[in-house]
Design a protein around this motif. Structure first.
Motif, PDB file in Angstrom:
ATOM      1  N   LEU A 301       0.831  -1.213   0.000  1.00 43.52           N
ATOM      2  CA  LEU A 301       0.000   0.000   0.000  1.00 43.52           C
ATOM      3  C   LEU A 301       0.862   1.257   0.000  1.00 43.52           C
ATOM      4  O   LEU A 301       0.544   2.246  -0.686  1.00 43.52           O
ATOM      5  CB  LEU A 301      -0.922  -0.002   1.218  1.00 43.52           C
ATOM      6  CG  LEU A 301      -2.094  -0.978   1.220  1.00 43.52           C
ATOM      7  CD1 LEU A 301      -2.900  -0.833   2.505  1.00 43.52           C
ATOM      8  CD2 LEU A 301      -2.999  -0.767   0.006  1.00 43.52           C
ATOM      9  N   LEU A 302       1.958   1.218   0.760  1.00 44.64           N
ATOM     10  CA  LEU A 302       2.852   2.372   0.819  1.00 44.64           C
ATOM     11  C   LEU A 302       3.499   2.631  -0.536  1.00 44.64           C
ATOM     12  O   LEU A 302       3.575   3.782  -0.995  1.00 44.64           O
ATOM     13  CB  LEU A 302       3.923   2.132   1.888  1.00 44.64           C
ATOM     14  CG  LEU A 302       4.892   3.276   2.180  1.00 44.64           C
ATOM     15  CD1 LEU A 302       4.134   4.497   2.676  1.00 44.64           C
ATOM     16  CD2 LEU A 302       5.928   2.842   3.211  1.00 44.64           C
ATOM     17  N   VAL A 303       3.955   1.565  -1.196  1.00 47.84           N
ATOM     18  CA  VAL A 303       4.574   1.717  -2.515  1.00 47.84           C
ATOM     19  C   VAL A 303       3.565   2.239  -3.527  1.00 47.84           C
ATOM     20  O   VAL A 303       3.863   3.124  -4.342  1.00 47.84           O
ATOM     21  CB  VAL A 303       5.167   0.370  -2.977  1.00 47.84           C
ATOM     22  CG1 VAL A 303       5.610   0.449  -4.433  1.00 47.84           C
ATOM     23  CG2 VAL A 303       6.340  -0.027  -2.097  1.00 47.84           C
ATOM     24  N   ILE A 304       2.341   1.709  -3.491  1.00 50.65           N
ATOM     25  CA  ILE A 304       1.296   2.167  -4.412  1.00 50.65           C
ATOM     26  C   ILE A 304       0.979   3.639  -4.171  1.00 50.65           C
ATOM     27  O   ILE A 304       0.828   4.421  -5.118  1.00 50.65           O
ATOM     28  CB  ILE A 304       0.034   1.300  -4.250  1.00 50.65           C
ATOM     29  CG1 ILE A 304       0.283  -0.110  -4.791  1.00 50.65           C
ATOM     30  CG2 ILE A 304      -1.156   1.933  -4.972  1.00 50.65           C
ATOM     31  CD1 ILE A 304      -0.832  -1.086  -4.493  1.00 50.65           C
ATOM     32  N   ALA A 305       0.877   4.039  -2.912  1.00 50.81           N
ATOM     33  CA  ALA A 305       0.567   5.430  -2.594  1.00 50.81           C
ATOM     34  C   ALA A 305       1.667   6.373  -3.075  1.00 50.81           C
ATOM     35  O   ALA A 305       1.386   7.434  -3.666  1.00 50.81           O
ATOM     36  CB  ALA A 305       0.359   5.586  -1.087  1.00 50.81           C
ATOM     37  N   ILE A 306       2.929   5.993  -2.855  1.00 50.79           N
ATOM     38  CA  ILE A 306       4.037   6.856  -3.280  1.00 50.79           C
ATOM     39  C   ILE A 306       4.096   6.931  -4.802  1.00 50.79           C
ATOM     40  O   ILE A 306       4.320   8.008  -5.380  1.00 50.79           O
ATOM     41  CB  ILE A 306       5.364   6.347  -2.690  1.00 50.79           C
ATOM     42  CG1 ILE A 306       5.349   6.520  -1.165  1.00 50.79           C
ATOM     43  CG2 ILE A 306       6.548   7.073  -3.304  1.00 50.79           C
ATOM     44  CD1 ILE A 306       6.582   6.018  -0.475  1.00 50.79           C
ATOM     45  N   ASN A 307       3.899   5.805  -5.484  1.00 53.50           N
ATOM     46  CA  ASN A 307       3.899   5.835  -6.944  1.00 53.50           C
ATOM     47  C   ASN A 307       2.731   6.652  -7.490  1.00 53.50           C
ATOM     48  O   ASN A 307       2.837   7.288  -8.544  1.00 53.50           O
ATOM     49  CB  ASN A 307       3.855   4.413  -7.500  1.00 53.50           C
ATOM     50  CG  ASN A 307       5.223   3.766  -7.539  1.00 53.50           C
ATOM     51  OD1 ASN A 307       5.976   3.932  -8.488  1.00 53.50           O
ATOM     52  ND2 ASN A 307       5.555   3.028  -6.489  1.00 53.50           N
ATOM     53  N   PHE A 308       1.600   6.627  -6.773  1.00 55.36           N
ATOM     54  CA  PHE A 308       0.462   7.453  -7.172  1.00 55.36           C
ATOM     55  C   PHE A 308       0.819   8.933  -7.086  1.00 55.36           C
ATOM     56  O   PHE A 308       0.530   9.721  -7.998  1.00 55.36           O
ATOM     57  CB  PHE A 308      -0.732   7.125  -6.280  1.00 55.36           C
ATOM     58  CG  PHE A 308      -1.922   8.018  -6.481  1.00 55.36           C
ATOM     59  CD1 PHE A 308      -2.671   7.933  -7.633  1.00 55.36           C
ATOM     60  CD2 PHE A 308      -2.288   8.944  -5.510  1.00 55.36           C
ATOM     61  CE1 PHE A 308      -3.768   8.768  -7.825  1.00 55.36           C
ATOM     62  CE2 PHE A 308      -3.381   9.768  -5.693  1.00 55.36           C
ATOM     63  CZ  PHE A 308      -4.118   9.678  -6.859  1.00 55.36           C
TER      64      PHE A 308
END
Length: 325
Positions: A301-308
């Motif tokens: 979730l953290l990686v997805i949020a940062i990439n978003f």
């Protein structure tokens, strides 16, 4: 509006990826030798077969892999990460206690690596093939080729043992009773070495990417046109070259979020930081599968949020991205 549609599509595409990551990891963990009950029994020095059977039934390890996978995904859909067998409390509580340390370590490392890497990359590009470029490139290559744990150990030896300037480990002074700004300064004092250790390798990558991007953009037609019009060189670098050279760097920052999370495992182990990385290591060693799966879920979730956020920033820097959306 187009930017919002682009953001919605990126988030929708991330959900299947998250599901595949969790399901794939769950199945891979089933192939690993040992399980939670084996780790618990080893800690207490053994147990009779009846107790082992009861423990397996309690942790649902007597069921088939497909049933347990479905049960895990169903609980996950209800935001239930399960119970930690080793710590004896909900996985969400265990992760909530450790997550701030990892976020602080990653944030401070990025806050140091990005601007310093950008400045060194710009200086190297502006002084290409001169002694400044040679020195910066050589130091960057040495830092990139050196393992992070070696940096950590040498930092502990030099700054903690030999010079006695910095703490050798830990997140803060134990039982110090500090509050307010005194505690903030104490935590910052403890994070100097871990931050530098984690940031050095990423700093060198950002340096090389910024240097290459600056050199590439500097040869484009619109830069030559600006120089021909007599635009001051400082304005050309800031307004034209730097903005376009930032695009590969922004992309790389998003892609390396997962790599930085992986690097935090080593750094947190070297400096005994109570973060997600060290928790993941302990969960693997103790076969605490619920905790490990919870860490992967939160990390994904953290990686997805940062990439978003990186996608939004990229579209802001390059309006063509939002226009194509």
């Amino acid at each position: 509006m187009r930017l919002l549609l682009l953001s919605g599509r990126r988030l929708a595409a991330a959900l299947p990826a998250l599901l595949l990551i969790l399901a794939g990891l769950f199945l891979l963990l089933q192939l690993a030798p040992g399980d939670t009950v084996d780790a618990l029994v080893a800690q207490v020095g053994g147990a009779d077969p009846t107790m082992i059977e009861e423990l397996r039934r309690y942790y649902a390890l007597d069921q088939s892999t497909s049933v347990r996978l479905w049960d895990y995904l169903w609980r996950l859909a209800h935001l239930d990460l399960g119970q930690s067998a080793i710590y004896g409390k909900p996985v969400a509580s265990v992760i909530a206690e450790r997550l701030p340390v990892t976020l602080l370590l990653m944030g401070t490392s990025l806050a140091f690596a990005i601007p310093v890497g950008m400045v060194l990359g710009i200086v190297s590009a502006r002084r290409v093939n001169r002694w400044q470029d040679t020195v910066i490139s050589l130091l960057g290559l040495l830092c990139y080729a050196t393992p992070s744990f070696w940096f950590g150990l040498m930092g502990v030896f030099l700054f903690s043992i030999y010079l006695d300037w910095l703490p050798s480990g830990g997140f803060e002074t134990i039982a110090s009773g500090l509050t307010g700004w005194a505690r903030v300064l104490d935590i910052a004092h403890h994070l100097v070495l871990p931050t530098l250790t984690l940031a050095l390798i990423f700093l060198t990558i950002y340096l090389r990417i910024m240097r290459a991007s600056m050199l590439e953009v500097s040869t484009l037609d619109f830069v030559r046109t600006a120089r021909a019009k007599g635009v001051p060189e400082t304005r050309i670098v800031v307004r034209h070259v730097l903005r376009n050279a930032l695009l590969p760097l922004v992309t790389l920052i998003g892609l390396q979020t997962g790599t930085m999370l992986g690097g935090s495992v080593v750094v947190e182990s070297v400096f005994a930081l109570p973060g997600l990385g060290r928790l993941a290591y302990e969960s693997v060693m103790q076969r605490d599968l619920n905790t490990l799966l919870g860490i992967v879920f939160v990390s994904a979730l953290l990686v997805i949020a940062i990439n978003f956020l990186v996608d939004l920033l990229y579209a802001r820097l390059d309006p063509r991205i939002a226009g194509e959306g």
